[in-house]
Design a protein around this motif. Sequence first.
Motif, mmCIF file in Angstrom:
data_model
loop_
_atom_site.group_PDB
_atom_site.id
_atom_site.type_symbol
_atom_site.label_atom_id
_atom_site.label_comp_id
_atom_site.label_asym_id
_atom_site.label_seq_id
_atom_site.Cartn_x
_atom_site.Cartn_y
_atom_site.Cartn_z
ATOM 1 N N MET A 400 0.815 -1.216 0.000
ATOM 2 C CA MET A 400 0.000 0.000 0.000
ATOM 3 C C MET A 400 0.850 1.269 0.000
ATOM 4 N N GLY A 401 1.905 1.260 -0.799
ATOM 5 C CA GLY A 401 2.776 2.420 -0.856
ATOM 6 C C GLY A 401 2.107 3.664 -1.392
ATOM 7 N N MET A 402 0.982 3.471 -2.100
ATOM 8 C CA MET A 402 0.293 4.626 -2.671
ATOM 9 C C MET A 402 -0.562 5.376 -1.657
ATOM 10 N N LYS A 403 -0.754 4.788 -0.474
ATOM 11 C CA LYS A 403 -1.545 5.453 0.566
ATOM 12 C C LYS A 403 -0.821 6.716 1.036
ATOM 13 N N PRO A 404 -1.515 7.863 1.128
ATOM 14 C CA PRO A 404 -0.872 9.110 1.575
ATOM 15 C C PRO A 404 -0.174 8.938 2.919
ATOM 16 N N LYS A 405 1.042 9.458 3.000
ATOM 17 C CA LYS A 405 1.863 9.295 4.193
ATOM 18 C C LYS A 405 1.484 10.322 5.265
ATOM 19 N N PRO A 406 1.677 9.970 6.527
ATOM 20 C CA PRO A 406 1.451 10.939 7.617
ATOM 21 C C PRO A 406 2.607 11.939 7.669
ATOM 22 N N LYS A 407 2.511 12.939 6.815
ATOM 23 C CA LYS A 407 3.586 13.908 6.644
ATOM 24 C C LYS A 407 2.978 15.257 6.315
ATOM 25 N N TYR A 408 3.266 16.264 7.124
ATOM 26 C CA TYR A 408 2.676 17.579 6.918
ATOM 27 C C TYR A 408 3.432 18.358 5.839
ATOM 28 N N PRO A 409 2.721 19.223 5.099
ATOM 29 C CA PRO A 409 3.382 20.030 4.076
ATOM 30 C C PRO A 409 4.410 20.981 4.692
ATOM 31 N N LYS A 410 5.460 21.246 3.966
ATOM 32 C CA LYS A 410 6.476 22.178 4.437
ATOM 33 C C LYS A 410 5.861 23.545 4.706
ATOM 34 N N GLY A 411 6.267 24.154 5.806
ATOM 35 C CA GLY A 411 5.807 25.491 6.144
ATOM 36 C C GLY A 411 4.397 25.552 6.688
ATOM 37 N N ALA A 412 3.752 24.377 6.912
ATOM 38 C CA ALA A 412 2.352 24.385 7.335
ATOM 39 C C ALA A 412 2.146 23.683 8.663
ATOM 40 N N TYR A 413 3.223 23.434 9.415
ATOM 41 C CA TYR A 413 3.103 22.666 10.655
ATOM 42 C C TYR A 413 3.887 23.328 11.783
ATOM 43 N N LEU A 414 3.557 22.936 13.003
ATOM 44 C CA LEU A 414 4.300 23.377 14.180
ATOM 45 C C LEU A 414 5.552 22.518 14.315
ATOM 46 N N GLY A 415 6.707 23.138 14.184
ATOM 47 C CA GLY A 415 7.958 22.402 14.263
ATOM 48 C C GLY A 415 9.046 23.114 13.495
ATOM 49 N N LEU A 416 10.280 22.617 13.624
ATOM 50 C CA LEU A 416 11.379 23.179 12.856
ATOM 51 C C LEU A 416 11.180 22.892 11.376
ATOM 52 N N ALA A 417 11.784 23.723 10.550
ATOM 53 C CA ALA A 417 11.665 23.543 9.104
ATOM 54 C C ALA A 417 12.285 22.221 8.681
ATOM 55 N N ARG A 418 11.657 21.564 7.715
ATOM 56 C CA ARG A 418 12.155 20.286 7.226
ATOM 57 C C ARG A 418 13.081 20.505 6.039
ATOM 58 N N GLY A 419 14.303 20.036 6.178
ATOM 59 C CA GLY A 419 15.264 20.131 5.092
ATOM 60 C C GLY A 419 15.237 18.896 4.227
ATOM 61 N N PHE A 420 16.203 18.771 3.362
ATOM 62 C CA PHE A 420 16.310 17.625 2.470
ATOM 63 C C PHE A 420 16.461 16.350 3.295
ATOM 64 N N ARG A 421 15.584 15.383 3.079
ATOM 65 C CA ARG A 421 15.556 14.104 3.791
ATOM 66 C C ARG A 421 15.283 14.275 5.283
ATOM 67 N N GLY A 422 14.788 15.437 5.662
ATOM 68 C CA GLY A 422 14.469 15.665 7.073
ATOM 69 C C GLY A 422 13.205 14.940 7.489
ATOM 70 N N VAL A 423 12.997 14.832 8.806
ATOM 71 C CA VAL A 423 11.830 14.110 9.339
ATOM 72 C C VAL A 423 10.887 15.035 10.099
ATOM 73 N N GLU A 424 11.223 16.311 10.219
ATOM 74 C CA GLU A 424 10.336 17.231 10.905
ATOM 75 C C GLU A 424 8.970 17.250 10.218
ATOM 76 N N GLY A 425 7.909 17.257 11.023
ATOM 77 C CA GLY A 425 6.564 17.260 10.460
ATOM 78 C C GLY A 425 6.104 15.913 9.946
ATOM 79 N N THR A 426 6.824 14.843 10.268
ATOM 80 C CA THR A 426 6.415 13.492 9.886
ATOM 81 C C THR A 426 6.155 12.679 11.151
ATOM 82 N N LEU A 427 5.329 11.653 11.025
ATOM 83 C CA LEU A 427 4.983 10.813 12.164
ATOM 84 C C LEU A 427 6.139 9.854 12.452
ATOM 85 N N ALA A 428 6.629 9.878 13.683
ATOM 86 C CA ALA A 428 7.735 9.002 14.069
ATOM 87 C C ALA A 428 7.246 7.558 14.146
ATOM 88 N N PRO A 429 8.118 6.599 13.861
ATOM 89 C CA PRO A 429 7.721 5.196 14.006
ATOM 90 C C PRO A 429 7.565 4.834 15.476
#
Length: 574
Positions: A400-429
């Motif tokens: 089910m790789g096509m299922k949308p990931k729990p990941k917020y859009p850049k600049g639209a979430y509470l947290g540090l900015a997400r850089g290249f390959r960053g995990v900020e704004g994503t759901l931790a395992p």
Amino acid sequence: MSTTDKTYDVVVVGLGPTGLTLAHLLGRRGLSVLVLEREPKFYGNARAVYTDDEAMRVFQTAGVADEVHADMNLDCAVQWVRSDGDVMIQFLPTKQTLGWPVVNFLYQPTLENTLEELLDRYAHVEVLRARELVDFTQDPDGVSVVHAASTGTSYGESAGVVDETTTQTVRARYLVGADGGRSLVRARLGSEMTGKSFPERWLVVDLAAKEGVDAFGHRPYFDFICDPVRPTVSCPQPGRRHRFEFALTDQDDKEHFEAEATVRQLLSRHVDPNDVMVLRRLVYTFNALVADRWRDRRVLLAGDAAHMTPQFVGQGMNAGIRDADNLSWKLQAILRHGADPAILDSYQSERAPHAKAMIDFSVVNKSLVSVKHPARAKARDAAMWAVLRTPGLAGYVRNMGMKPKPKYPKGAYLGLARGFRGVEGTLAPQTTVRTYDGRLVRLDDALGLGWAVIGIGVDPRQVLGKDVETWERVDASFATLHAAGERPQGKAVEQLRAQCVVDLEDITGALTSWQRRAGAKQGSVLVLRPDKYVFGVSDGHTHELTRALAAQLGLRQPALPAPTRAKVGSHPVT
């Protein structure tokens, strides 16, 4: 009309899965809650049939996961099959990245009854059935909520009657409308729904096996039956129950297809009609809509009141559960930690894109399943055949790789900015971790309900220095995470094991592998929000984390004292 002097932290309108989950999350976080439900009793029929690992993790946060999971059908394969039963694609996710199975089939009345019964553990959560929202008004200090006795509508089957002589007014700091697709709260806010309503009709038939009969043993999996003549969905449910959904054409007559004889004829291709009891038969259409405004000052929308998802990937209920998770900790931050109410603006900016992505995913699946033109159906089948024989794509599809990931859009979430390959704004395992005393526990249970400041091989309090006081203001927990077999030994233990720091060992290696990919090296500090999305990762410069927390939450002095602790048995309120 009567007015009570009692003020609640939150009034929730609607006792469906979204309202129930929100009530649990708020109650467990120590907030006082009143839930208003116009129906005297539950619907009693299934609507939602599926929940995923993200929603199960929210149930875990709410302290109800083990109870509700006990009544679910787990790890069931999901298949696309031809009319002759030949399997084209089978989805069978086996990884439990979030600590729970990805596929969990449920019987909604059982889920709702369990959730309502479990609310009894909270003395500061009050549920009023047969009470309908009549009106509400806002002011700078809160919301005045007017409600009255109601006969209910039998969930849309009749016109409800409201007794205007029984109106009562209560005060709340915030009001949340979780009152479904026909939300009165949304209507009063003037929030418009945008998207598409689909004219295609489907007949849903809910079944139960007769006593002593194995009616569904030959249909153990969830099947999208891609039959151009009559596209069909076959869904197993716990408790010897099953659901079929049949696509109708524009020419099909509603009354004819809801008739007992027609239903028996349709069922006969899949089960023996004499072996089953029909619990419900109903023709319905569906919507793919999102409200344009989810918040107006102290009034918010959640669940179907904010977005309506077609049923073809089973995400309508789960979207509302995600809403409840996102909203509950932010309300706690405002009411208990002195955060700026402006953080509620991030509720829609974080949740709406994901909800919309799930809606789009569902619409695409609906379009593929519902192909009725024979030539197009053959083209679809050929495309699926090719996908499963393309290197890299087969595993992606089956998991089910096509299922949308729990990941917020850049600049639209509470947290540090997400850089290249960053995990900020994503759901931790979430993995199983080993505590200092040798117990194996789920990560979230070890970290608790609030903010989590995790030191990679170090005591995060020592790394933070004086900044630790800011994190204590938001009741953060502090933890040290060690890779498997790398706990400190000898005298080094005395330096690392500090009071009030949770000492954890990643025995599976999955969390360690993820944190290394996330850039959290030995000595780094990783911060998880209360909903376990990543706030930020810092490698030696933790002041940036603290400054971002204070600035983004707009921290000020706490506004309200916490209410008296409730009786919760083995589920402590923290």
